[in-house]
Scaffold this active site. Structure first.
Site, short mmCIF file in Angstrom:
data_model
loop_
_atom_site.label_atom_id
_atom_site.label_comp_id
_atom_site.label_asym_id
_atom_site.label_seq_id
_atom_site.Cartn_x
_atom_site.Cartn_y
_atom_site.Cartn_z
N LYS A 52 9.97 16.86 -37.71
CA LYS A 52 10.95 17.66 -37.22
C LYS A 52 12.09 17.49 -38.13
O LYS A 52 12.64 18.56 -38.46
CB LYS A 52 11.20 17.05 -35.86
CG LYS A 52 10.35 17.20 -34.68
CD LYS A 52 10.50 16.48 -33.55
CE LYS A 52 9.59 16.61 -32.46
NZ LYS A 52 9.87 15.89 -31.10
N GLN A 96 13.05 11.15 -28.57
CA GLN A 96 11.62 11.09 -28.67
C GLN A 96 10.94 10.54 -27.73
O GLN A 96 11.26 9.32 -27.44
CB GLN A 96 11.40 10.69 -30.12
CG GLN A 96 9.69 11.03 -30.64
CD GLN A 96 9.25 12.31 -30.37
OE1 GLN A 96 10.09 13.17 -30.72
NE2 GLN A 96 8.03 12.43 -30.22
N ASP A 119 14.90 20.13 -26.21
CA ASP A 119 13.61 19.91 -25.84
C ASP A 119 13.41 20.57 -24.57
O ASP A 119 12.27 20.87 -24.13
CB ASP A 119 13.58 18.38 -25.55
CG ASP A 119 12.73 17.92 -26.50
OD1 ASP A 119 12.00 18.48 -27.59
OD2 ASP A 119 12.89 16.50 -26.89
#
Ligand code: GUN
Length: 289
Positions: A52, A96, A119
Site C-alpha cells: 500500500k 490494518q 477501507d
C-alpha cells in the site's frame, strides 16, 4: 479461456490516478495523503501494508505508516484514531486487520470518521453502500466490480454464486452485484451451505472467497463460467526466496480450461484491491479540499 489480468488493469488505473494527482498539484492542491496503522508484525499484514505504501509512492500520494507493538492498549489505539480523524493533513486512513485478540476491531473501526474510512469498513459506509448511496466501498469488492467492468463481462440477469460471507468481501460484493442497474441474481454460500458443489456448478459467475486453498475444483464449475478467485493463502514453498507462496481458493490448472474468464493468483484480484484503496483516498482528498 481468457485470463483476467488484474496486474495490468491495476497498472492502467494507477497511471490514471497519477495523472489526476499531477494535474491537481499543478493547480496548487496538495497530494492526497493516506495513513496506515499497523499493529504487530504479522507477515501477511506487513506485506500488504508495504504494498500500500509503495502504491502511494507510485501515484504521487503522500503516505504515513504508524506502527504499534502487538501489546498496544486499545485506548492508546483509539487515541491515535481520534488524532488522525482530527488531522486535516490526513485525507484518509486505514487500520490494518487483523488486530490482536485483546483489541476490539469493531470498536476501532467505529471510531474512524466515515469521511476518512477509505477501507469502507465503518457501518455508515457499509449502510450507505447497501442502499446505493455514495460511500467508500471496501477494496476487494470494489476491485472485483472494476475488473468485471473493464473486461465488459455481462452481469445483468446472470447467476452469481459467492462462496464466503465475510464482512469485507462476500457480503458487500453480494450487495453490489444485486443492486438495481447491476442486476445479478446472487447466492451467498458459506460453511453451512448444503450441496455447495451443485449450487456453484450453476453459476455463470463464481466468486471464491472462502480462504481455503484450492477449494474450488473443476466439478464445481459450469462450462463457460467466469471465475473470480479472491483467495490469498500463504503456503510454504521451497521454490521461492521468501519460503512461501500465494495460493488461491481455486484449483487453477483443472478449473481454468472450463472457464470463459478466470483471475489468476497472484496477479488477479490482489493488485486491484490496492488500486481501490488509492481510488477511495483520491475521493477523500477531493472531498477534503
Ligand atoms: N486485512 C485484509 N484485508 C484488509 C483490508 O482491505 N484492509 C485492512 N485494513 N485490513 C485488511
Amino acid at each position: 479461456m481468457q485470463l483476467i489480468d488484474g496486474k495490468k488493469i491495476a497498472q492502467t488505473i494507477k497511471e490514471e490516478i497519477a495523472e489526476t494527482v499531477k494535474s491537481r498539484i499543478e493547480k496548487g492542491e496538495k497530494p492526497p495523503h493516506l495513513a496506515a496503522i499497523l499493529v504487530g508484525h504479522d507477515g501477511g499484514s506487513e506485506t500488504y501494508v508495504a504494498h500500500k505504501v509503495k502504491a502511494c509512492e507510485q501515484v504521487g500520494f503522500k503516505s504515513t505508516l504508524i506502527r504499534f507493538e502487538d501489546n498496544v492498549n486499545e485506548e492508546v489505539l483509539l487515541k491515535k484514531v481520534e488524532g488522525l480523524n482530527k488531522d486535516n493533513d490526513i485525507d484518509g486512513f486505514i487500520v490494518q486487520l487483523p488486530l490482536p485478540k485483546t483489541i476490539s476491531e469493531q470498536r476501532i473501526i467505529e471510531a474512524i470518521l466515515p469521511e476518512k474510512d477509505v477501507d469502507g469498513f465503518h457501518p455508515v459506509n457499509v449502510g450507505k453502500m447497501s442502499i446505493g448511496l455514495p460511500a467508500f466501498i471496501s477494496a476487494t469488492p470494489a476491485g472485483i466490480m472494476e475488473l468485471l467492468k473493464r473486461y465488459s463481462i455481462e452481469i445483468s440477469g446472470k447467476n452469481v454464486v459467492i462462496i464466503g460471507r465475510s464482512n469485507i468481501v462476500g457480503r458487500p460484493l453480494s450487495i453490489l452485484l444485486s443492486q438495481k442497474g447491476v442486476d445479478a441474481t446472487v447466492t451467498v454460500c458459506h460453511s453451512r451451505t448444503k450441496n455447495l458443489d451443485k449450487i456453484s456448478a450453476n453459476a455463470d459467475i463464481l466468486v471464491a472467497a472462502i480462504g481455503i486453498p484450492e477449494f474450488v475444483t473443476a466439478d464445481m464449475v459450469k462450462e463457460g463460467a467466469v471465475v473470480i478467485d479472491v483467495g490469498t493463502s500463504r503456503v510454504k514453498s521451497d521454490k521461492t526466496k521468501s519460503g512461501w507462496k500465494l495460493k488461491g481458493d481455486v484449483k487453477f490448472n483443472e478449473v481454468a480450461p472450463k472457464c470463459s474468464f478466470i483471475t489468476p493468483v497472484p496477479g488477479g484480484v490482489g493488485p486491484m484491491t490496492i488500486v481501490s484503496l488509492l481510488q477511495n483516498t483520491l475521493i477523500a482528498a477531493k472531498n477534503n479540499s
